[in-house]
Design a protein around this motif. Structure first.
Motif, PDB file in Angstrom:
ATOM      1  N   GLU A  40       0.823  -1.204   0.000  1.00 39.90           N
ATOM      2  CA  GLU A  40       0.000   0.000   0.000  1.00 39.90           C
ATOM      3  C   GLU A  40       0.862   1.261   0.000  1.00 39.90           C
ATOM      4  OE1 GLU A  40      -3.281   0.212  -0.075  1.00 39.90           O
ATOM      5  OE2 GLU A  40      -3.931  -1.853   0.270  1.00 39.90           O
ATOM      6  N   TYR A 177       1.015  -0.935 -11.775  1.00 39.81           N
ATOM      7  CA  TYR A 177      -0.148  -0.925 -10.889  1.00 39.81           C
ATOM      8  C   TYR A 177      -1.096  -2.105 -11.107  1.00 39.81           C
ATOM      9  CZ  TYR A 177       1.069   4.054 -10.270  1.00 39.81           C
ATOM     10  OH  TYR A 177       1.714   5.240 -10.010  1.00 39.81           O
ATOM     11  N   PHE A 181      -4.078  -3.430  -8.498  1.00 38.04           N
ATOM     12  CA  PHE A 181      -5.479  -3.114  -8.754  1.00 38.04           C
ATOM     13  C   PHE A 181      -6.300  -4.392  -8.966  1.00 38.04           C
ATOM     14  CE2 PHE A 181      -4.346   1.307 -10.645  1.00 38.04           C
ATOM     15  CZ  PHE A 181      -4.134   1.785  -9.362  1.00 38.04           C
ATOM     16  N   LYS A 184      -7.287  -5.827  -5.755  1.00 43.77           N
ATOM     17  CA  LYS A 184      -8.345  -5.051  -5.113  1.00 43.77           C
ATOM     18  C   LYS A 184      -9.720  -5.514  -5.585  1.00 43.77           C
ATOM     19  CE  LYS A 184      -6.112  -2.136  -2.491  1.00 43.77           C
ATOM     20  NZ  LYS A 184      -6.357  -2.040  -1.018  1.00 43.77           N
ATOM     21  N   ILE A 185      -9.810  -5.901  -6.844  1.00 43.63           N
ATOM     22  CA  ILE A 185     -11.078  -6.402  -7.376  1.00 43.63           C
ATOM     23  C   ILE A 185     -11.323  -7.838  -6.945  1.00 43.63           C
ATOM     24  CG2 ILE A 185     -12.279  -7.012  -9.527  1.00 43.63           C
ATOM     25  CD1 ILE A 185     -10.996  -4.641 -10.854  1.00 43.63           C
ATOM     26  N   THR A 192      -7.086 -12.867 -11.204  1.00 46.19           N
ATOM     27  CA  THR A 192      -6.091 -11.804 -11.377  1.00 46.19           C
ATOM     28  C   THR A 192      -5.224 -12.023 -12.620  1.00 46.19           C
ATOM     29  OG1 THR A 192      -4.641 -12.993  -9.832  1.00 46.19           O
ATOM     30  CG2 THR A 192      -5.977 -11.192  -8.942  1.00 46.19           C
ATOM     31  N   ALA A 222      -5.872   1.921 -13.903  1.00 47.30           N
ATOM     32  CA  ALA A 222      -7.172   1.690 -13.264  1.00 47.30           C
ATOM     33  C   ALA A 222      -8.270   1.520 -14.312  1.00 47.30           C
ATOM     34  CB  ALA A 222      -7.497   2.851 -12.329  1.00 47.30           C
ATOM     35  N   HIS A 242     -15.592   2.616  -7.422  1.00 44.97           N
ATOM     36  CA  HIS A 242     -14.873   1.604  -6.664  1.00 44.97           C
ATOM     37  C   HIS A 242     -13.362   1.799  -6.815  1.00 44.97           C
ATOM     38  CE1 HIS A 242     -18.835  -0.282  -7.511  1.00 44.97           C
ATOM     39  NE2 HIS A 242     -18.703  -0.788  -6.291  1.00 44.97           N
ATOM     40  N   ALA A 243     -12.917   2.135  -8.033  1.00 50.08           N
ATOM     41  CA  ALA A 243     -11.484   2.275  -8.290  1.00 50.08           C
ATOM     42  C   ALA A 243     -10.864   3.401  -7.473  1.00 50.08           C
ATOM     43  CB  ALA A 243     -11.251   2.517  -9.780  1.00 50.08           C
ATOM     44  N   SER A 245     -11.272   4.119  -4.499  1.00 49.05           N
ATOM     45  CA  SER A 245     -10.966   3.668  -3.144  1.00 49.05           C
ATOM     46  C   SER A 245      -9.778   2.717  -3.087  1.00 49.05           C
ATOM     47  CB  SER A 245     -12.187   2.981  -2.527  1.00 49.05           C
ATOM     48  OG  SER A 245     -12.518   1.799  -3.253  1.00 49.05           O
ATOM     49  N   TRP A 246      -9.207   2.363  -4.237  1.00 50.03           N
ATOM     50  CA  TRP A 246      -8.104   1.409  -4.237  1.00 50.03           C
ATOM     51  C   TRP A 246      -6.840   1.985  -3.616  1.00 50.03           C
ATOM     52  CZ3 TRP A 246      -8.902  -0.316 -10.020  1.00 50.03           C
ATOM     53  CH2 TRP A 246     -10.070  -1.100 -10.095  1.00 50.03           C
ATOM     54  N   SER A 247      -6.642   3.286  -3.742  1.00 48.15           N
ATOM     55  CA  SER A 247      -5.455   3.918  -3.160  1.00 48.15           C
ATOM     56  C   SER A 247      -5.664   5.423  -3.111  1.00 48.15           C
ATOM     57  CB  SER A 247      -4.201   3.594  -3.984  1.00 48.15           C
ATOM     58  OG  SER A 247      -3.057   4.178  -3.401  1.00 48.15           O
TER      59      SER A 247
END
Length: 331
Positions: A40, A177, A181, A184-185, A192, A222, A242-243, A245-247
């Motif tokens: 992170e 990235y 990412f 995260k999904i 993945t 993203a 949603h994306a 909030s990934w970082s």
């Protein structure tokens, strides 16, 4: 002249380095003792570096770059990338150098052999950065290269690119990235592999479009992962909201615009729907047989393929002083 091991060693005395005493040495911790870096924090650091390097490692605007001539050059770079099975990052860096050069330096001619020479030089520099095996400068000039340049002129162009870019060849890319990412999904890492692979294809397919220059690498990554995720029914509802909030540092509006542009480009490049194949009647020596129109088209194509196309002559260009001239003068 042969070299011994002693010729490759520095001549300094190690006692000079440690003359200050052990107490004054900086603290040191080995990689074995230290724990793994926090992912992170690493991604947050990359996003911060993007903001600091905006305008240096990639252009902020594409207004000074002609879209059509750039598209031809990028298409050639992608062809050579596939020809030699280079990494996607190599193609991305090549285009990155190409755009940054045109953004900050004027070529004497914005089409023809100057852009071809710039494309070869940028691809050569990127391959030297990322690939374990790099072809010779002559071998780079494949895939319908209209001009053939001498290696010495490509080297001079490489030096000009390095000088214009201030030797900043390491650039943050969207590929850094993708795995983060994707997890995260899909925290279970079930999909993945597909998400990352599909996102790479999306990024490569968009590089010819000059409009993507304005988006930062994290935004492109993203949006590409969103595009890949929406291809799966399980993740079809994942959105830019949603994306975000990934970082920390990701912008929902920028991701939304980039995602929409990707969908627009994908729709434009999508092949048209194949027409229906209707049966045709062929009369042959007293009997009637039904064959599809695809048979006739294939026979026509096979007969036409028997005649080879005329050879295409490529011109050898011996570029001169303008390559090393910052003012951009040409012969």
């Amino acid at each position: 002249m042969s070299l011994s091991c002693s010729d490759l060693l520095c001549g300094e005395d190690s006692n000079i380095i440690f003359a200050a005493g052990v107490d004054e040495l900086p603290e040191y911790s080995s990689d074995i003792d230290s724990g793994p870096p926090d992912v992170e924090e690493s991604v947050a650091g990359l996003l911060e570096d993007e903001r600091d390097l905006a305008g240096i490692n990639w252009p902020l605007s594409h207004e000074s770059i002609d879209a059509s001539t750039r598209a031809d050059s990028v298409a050639w770079i992608l062809k050579v990338q596939r020809y030699y099975c280079f990494q996607p990052l190599t193609a991305y860096l090549s285009v990155n150098y190409f755009d940054r050069f045109l953004y900050s330096h004027h070529l004497p001619k914005m089409n023809g052999w100057p852009l071809q020479l710039l494309s070869v030089a940028c691809l050569s520099l990127a391959a030297k950065m990322e690939e374990p095996i790099v072809p010779s400068l002559l071998d780079f000039q494949v895939e319908s290269s209209k001009f053939i340049f001498e290696p010495k002129n490509i080297q001079r162009m490489e030096l000009l690119v390095l000088r214009v870019l201030e030797w900043r060849l390491r650039s943050i890319s969207p590929f850094w990235y993708l795995s983060f990412f994707a997890l995260k999904i899909d925290p279970t890492a079930t999909y993945t592999g597909f998400l990352v692979s599909r996102a790479k294809e999306v990024i490569l397919s968009t590089m010819q479009e000059v409009s993507f220059i304005e988006f930062r690498p994290s935004c492109v990554a993203a949006a590409a992962i969103l595009t890949a995720a929406n291809d799966l029914p399980k993740f079809s509802l994942i959105s830019a909201q949603h994306a975000e909030s990934w970082s920390d540092g990701l912008d929902k509006e920028s991701i939304t615009r980039c995602h929409q542009l990707i969908q627009k480009v994908a729709g434009k490049n999508k092949p048209r729907k194949q027409p229906k194949v209707l049966p045709q009647l062929r009369v042959a020596t007293g009997r009637v047989s039904a064959v599809s129109s695809s048979d006739t088209s294939s026979s026509a194509s096979s007969s036409s393929s028997s005649t080879p196309p005329p050879p295409y002559k490529r011109r050898r260009v011996n570029s001169k002083a303008w390559v090393g001239d910052d003012k951009g003068s040409s012969d």
